[in-house]
Design a protein around this motif. Structure first.
Motif, PDB file in Angstrom:
ATOM      1  N   SER A  77      30.479   6.312   1.175  1.00 23.14           N
ATOM      2  CA  SER A  77      31.171   7.567   1.501  1.00 23.14           C
ATOM      3  C   SER A  77      30.290   8.485   2.325  1.00 23.14           C
ATOM      4  CB  SER A  77      31.595   8.298   0.224  1.00 23.14           C
ATOM      5  OG  SER A  77      32.471   7.513  -0.522  1.00 23.14           O
ATOM      6  N   TYR A  78      29.024   8.584   1.939  1.00 14.28           N
ATOM      7  CA  TYR A  78      28.083   9.442   2.672  1.00 14.28           C
ATOM      8  C   TYR A  78      27.925   8.945   4.107  1.00 14.28           C
ATOM      9  CZ  TYR A  78      23.970  12.220   3.761  1.00 14.28           C
ATOM     10  OH  TYR A  78      23.102  13.104   4.356  1.00 14.28           O
ATOM     11  N   CYS A  79      27.730   7.643   4.264  1.00 20.32           N
ATOM     12  CA  CYS A  79      27.580   7.068   5.611  1.00 20.32           C
ATOM     13  C   CYS A  79      28.838   7.272   6.447  1.00 20.32           C
ATOM     14  CB  CYS A  79      27.237   5.582   5.520  1.00 20.32           C
ATOM     15  SG  CYS A  79      25.602   5.236   4.868  1.00 20.32           S
ATOM     16  N   PHE A  80      29.991   7.018   5.845  1.00 24.02           N
ATOM     17  CA  PHE A  80      31.243   7.196   6.586  1.00 24.02           C
ATOM     18  C   PHE A  80      31.415   8.651   7.010  1.00 24.02           C
ATOM     19  CE2 PHE A  80      35.692   8.166   7.129  1.00 24.02           C
ATOM     20  CZ  PHE A  80      36.092   7.163   8.007  1.00 24.02           C
ATOM     21  N   SER A  81      31.126   9.586   6.121  1.00 30.22           N
ATOM     22  CA  SER A  81      31.302  11.002   6.467  1.00 30.22           C
ATOM     23  C   SER A  81      30.360  11.402   7.599  1.00 30.22           C
ATOM     24  CB  SER A  81      31.113  11.903   5.243  1.00 30.22           C
ATOM     25  OG  SER A  81      29.764  11.945   4.838  1.00 30.22           O
ATOM     26  N   TYR A  82      29.169  10.810   7.616  1.00 31.70           N
ATOM     27  CA  TYR A  82      28.227  11.103   8.706  1.00 31.70           C
ATOM     28  C   TYR A  82      28.760  10.561  10.037  1.00 31.70           C
ATOM     29  CZ  TYR A  82      24.014  11.475  11.460  1.00 31.70           C
ATOM     30  OH  TYR A  82      23.121  11.794  12.456  1.00 31.70           O
ATOM     31  N   ILE A  83      29.207   9.318  10.021  1.00 28.44           N
ATOM     32  CA  ILE A  83      29.752   8.710  11.245  1.00 28.44           C
ATOM     33  C   ILE A  83      30.943   9.516  11.749  1.00 28.44           C
ATOM     34  CG2 ILE A  83      30.956   6.672  12.165  1.00 28.44           C
ATOM     35  CD1 ILE A  83      29.255   5.012  10.108  1.00 28.44           C
ATOM     36  N   GLU A  84      31.840   9.868  10.845  1.00 28.01           N
ATOM     37  CA  GLU A  84      33.034  10.614  11.232  1.00 28.01           C
ATOM     38  C   GLU A  84      32.676  11.984  11.807  1.00 28.01           C
ATOM     39  OE1 GLU A  84      37.370  11.533   9.336  1.00 28.01           O
ATOM     40  OE2 GLU A  84      35.627  11.978   8.088  1.00 28.01           O
ATOM     41  N   SER A  85      31.747  12.691  11.187  1.00 25.25           N
ATOM     42  CA  SER A  85      31.396  14.028  11.687  1.00 25.25           C
ATOM     43  C   SER A  85      30.750  13.947  13.064  1.00 25.25           C
ATOM     44  CB  SER A  85      30.490  14.761  10.699  1.00 25.25           C
ATOM     45  OG  SER A  85      29.213  14.180  10.644  1.00 25.25           O
ATOM     46  N   GLN A  86      29.961  12.896  13.304  1.00 24.79           N
ATOM     47  CA  GLN A  86      29.357  12.741  14.625  1.00 24.79           C
ATOM     48  C   GLN A  86      30.427  12.460  15.687  1.00 24.79           C
ATOM     49  OE1 GLN A  86      25.990  13.409  15.181  1.00 24.79           O
ATOM     50  NE2 GLN A  86      26.371  14.103  13.096  1.00 24.79           N
ATOM     51  N   CYS A  87      31.428  11.683  15.321  1.00 22.63           N
ATOM     52  CA  CYS A  87      32.508  11.381  16.264  1.00 22.63           C
ATOM     53  C   CYS A  87      33.365  12.620  16.536  1.00 22.63           C
ATOM     54  CB  CYS A  87      33.351  10.221  15.754  1.00 22.63           C
ATOM     55  SG  CYS A  87      32.511   8.637  15.966  1.00 22.63           S
ATOM     56  N   ILE A  88      33.601  13.419  15.520  1.00 19.08           N
ATOM     57  CA  ILE A  88      34.357  14.658  15.726  1.00 19.08           C
ATOM     58  C   ILE A  88      33.608  15.572  16.686  1.00 19.08           C
ATOM     59  CG2 ILE A  88      35.123  16.787  14.578  1.00 19.08           C
ATOM     60  CD1 ILE A  88      35.827  14.968  12.142  1.00 19.08           C
ATOM     61  N   ALA A  89      32.294  15.669  16.516  1.00 24.92           N
ATOM     62  CA  ALA A  89      31.484  16.470  17.436  1.00 24.92           C
ATOM     63  C   ALA A  89      31.552  15.885  18.847  1.00 24.92           C
ATOM     64  CB  ALA A  89      30.041  16.542  16.953  1.00 24.92           C
ATOM     65  N   ALA A  90      31.527  14.554  18.952  1.00 26.99           N
ATOM     66  CA  ALA A  90      31.577  13.902  20.261  1.00 26.99           C
ATOM     67  C   ALA A  90      32.906  14.177  20.965  1.00 26.99           C
ATOM     68  CB  ALA A  90      31.349  12.404  20.117  1.00 26.99           C
ATOM     69  N   THR A  99      41.501   8.255  19.956  1.00 23.64           N
ATOM     70  CA  THR A  99      41.590   6.804  19.818  1.00 23.64           C
ATOM     71  C   THR A  99      40.226   6.164  20.009  1.00 23.64           C
ATOM     72  OG1 THR A  99      43.872   6.834  20.604  1.00 23.64           O
ATOM     73  CG2 THR A  99      42.717   4.716  20.697  1.00 23.64           C
ATOM     74  N   ASP A 100      39.499   6.597  21.048  1.00 22.91           N
ATOM     75  CA  ASP A 100      38.153   6.070  21.275  1.00 22.91           C
ATOM     76  C   ASP A 100      37.236   6.414  20.098  1.00 22.91           C
ATOM     77  OD1 ASP A 100      38.783   4.968  23.747  1.00 22.91           O
ATOM     78  OD2 ASP A 100      38.277   6.810  24.824  1.00 22.91           O
ATOM     79  N   ALA A 101      37.369   7.620  19.599  1.00 20.28           N
ATOM     80  CA  ALA A 101      36.528   8.041  18.466  1.00 20.28           C
ATOM     81  C   ALA A 101      36.793   7.162  17.251  1.00 20.28           C
ATOM     82  CB  ALA A 101      36.778   9.503  18.131  1.00 20.28           C
ATOM     83  N   TRP A 102      38.056   6.872  16.982  1.00 22.09           N
ATOM     84  CA  TRP A 102      38.370   6.029  15.822  1.00 22.09           C
ATOM     85  C   TRP A 102      37.900   4.593  16.028  1.00 22.09           C
ATOM     86  CZ3 TRP A 102      38.824   7.236  11.077  1.00 22.09           C
ATOM     87  CH2 TRP A 102      39.231   8.529  10.735  1.00 22.09           C
ATOM     88  N   GLN A 103      37.882   4.134  17.270  1.00 21.18           N
ATOM     89  CA  GLN A 103      37.334   2.799  17.537  1.00 21.18           C
ATOM     90  C   GLN A 103      35.835   2.781  17.260  1.00 21.18           C
ATOM     91  OE1 GLN A 103      38.690   2.219  21.564  1.00 21.18           O
ATOM     92  NE2 GLN A 103      40.589   1.229  20.901  1.00 21.18           N
ATOM     93  N   ILE A 104      35.147   3.865  17.620  1.00 17.46           N
ATOM     94  CA  ILE A 104      33.713   3.979  17.338  1.00 17.46           C
ATOM     95  C   ILE A 104      33.479   4.046  15.833  1.00 17.46           C
ATOM     96  CG2 ILE A 104      31.693   5.495  17.561  1.00 17.46           C
ATOM     97  CD1 ILE A 104      32.900   6.286  20.369  1.00 17.46           C
ATOM     98  N   ILE A 105      34.286   4.847  15.150  1.00 16.55           N
ATOM     99  CA  ILE A 105      34.169   4.950  13.688  1.00 16.55           C
ATOM    100  C   ILE A 105      34.360   3.587  13.054  1.00 16.55           C
ATOM    101  CG2 ILE A 105      35.304   5.848  11.616  1.00 16.55           C
ATOM    102  CD1 ILE A 105      35.827   8.459  13.239  1.00 16.55           C
ATOM    103  N   ASP A 106      35.363   2.851  13.505  1.00 14.65           N
ATOM    104  CA  ASP A 106      35.627   1.520  12.964  1.00 14.65           C
ATOM    105  C   ASP A 106      34.444   0.582  13.214  1.00 14.65           C
ATOM    106  OD1 ASP A 106      37.422  -0.509  11.772  1.00 14.65           O
ATOM    107  OD2 ASP A 106      37.323  -1.380  13.793  1.00 14.65           O
ATOM    108  N   GLU A 107      33.925   0.615  14.422  1.00 15.11           N
ATOM    109  CA  GLU A 107      32.806  -0.265  14.774  1.00 15.11           C
ATOM    110  C   GLU A 107      31.576   0.026  13.908  1.00 15.11           C
ATOM    111  OE1 GLU A 107      29.920  -1.055  18.619  1.00 15.11           O
ATOM    112  OE2 GLU A 107      31.978  -0.393  18.973  1.00 15.11           O
ATOM    113  N   PHE A 108      31.232   1.296  13.780  1.00 10.08           N
ATOM    114  CA  PHE A 108      30.038   1.647  13.004  1.00 10.08           C
ATOM    115  C   PHE A 108      30.268   1.512  11.503  1.00 10.08           C
ATOM    116  CE2 PHE A 108      28.612   3.289  17.028  1.00 10.08           C
ATOM    117  CZ  PHE A 108      27.251   2.996  17.000  1.00 10.08           C
ATOM    118  N   SER A 109      31.483   1.714  11.067  1.00  9.46           N
ATOM    119  CA  SER A 109      31.788   1.551   9.644  1.00  9.46           C
ATOM    120  C   SER A 109      31.555   0.120   9.186  1.00  9.46           C
ATOM    121  CB  SER A 109      33.229   1.962   9.348  1.00  9.46           C
ATOM    122  OG  SER A 109      33.387   3.346   9.569  1.00  9.46           O
TER     123      SER A 109
END
Length: 151
Positions: A77-90, A99-109
């Protein structure tokens, strides 16, 4: 005691946030999450809550313990929240869409489980921070005239 160990790791976490900007972010997010914990009336000692006020990571661990979330689930959960917050900032800073952000989230998740297993295999003495470029950019950002985000 558990309280001393909790305080030790909280202070160590703050020490790894090696610029004022990163420490302030860690503290402010910790205070915010402690307010949530208190508002949910989760059972916690006031001593633990006082310490958790200094660190988002510690408050996150305290929340997880209060909700009886396993270590592995907490780390995921901690890792996912970090990845998601970085993508939101991006999304706000870089010309990428949701859509691109969610693809990045999926890849890093997909890398989270492997990274957690690696992290859990490191002994306490070897835990540290090696994000030199993040530190340099944070120092430059915290003295910048105009800033979009706090960190």
């Amino acid at each position: 005691s558990d309280l001393r160990e909790f305080e030790f790791w909280t202070n160590k976490t703050l020490a790894f946030r090696n610029t004022k900007e990163l420490r302030d972010e860690e503290i402010n997010k910790g205070k915010a999450l402690v307010r949530v914990i208190k508002s949910l009336k989760l059972e916690n000692s006031s001593s633990y809550l006082e310490i958790a006020n200094k660190s988002y990571l510690s408050a996150f661990a305290l929340f997880s313990r209060s909700k009886k979330i396993s270590l592995n689930q907490m780390l995921e959960s901690y890792c996912f929240s970090y990845i998601e917050s970085q993508c939101i900032a991006a999304i706000k800073l870089v010309p990428i869409g949701q859509t691109d952000a969610w693809q990045i989230i999926d890849e890093f998740s997909n890398l989270i489980d492997e990274q957690i297993q690696t992290a859990l295999s490191v002994d306490d003495f070897h835990i540290g921070s090696g994000l030199v470029n993040l530190s340099i950019l944070s120092v430059l950002h915290e003295t910048q005239y105009s800033r979009i985000f706090r960190s």
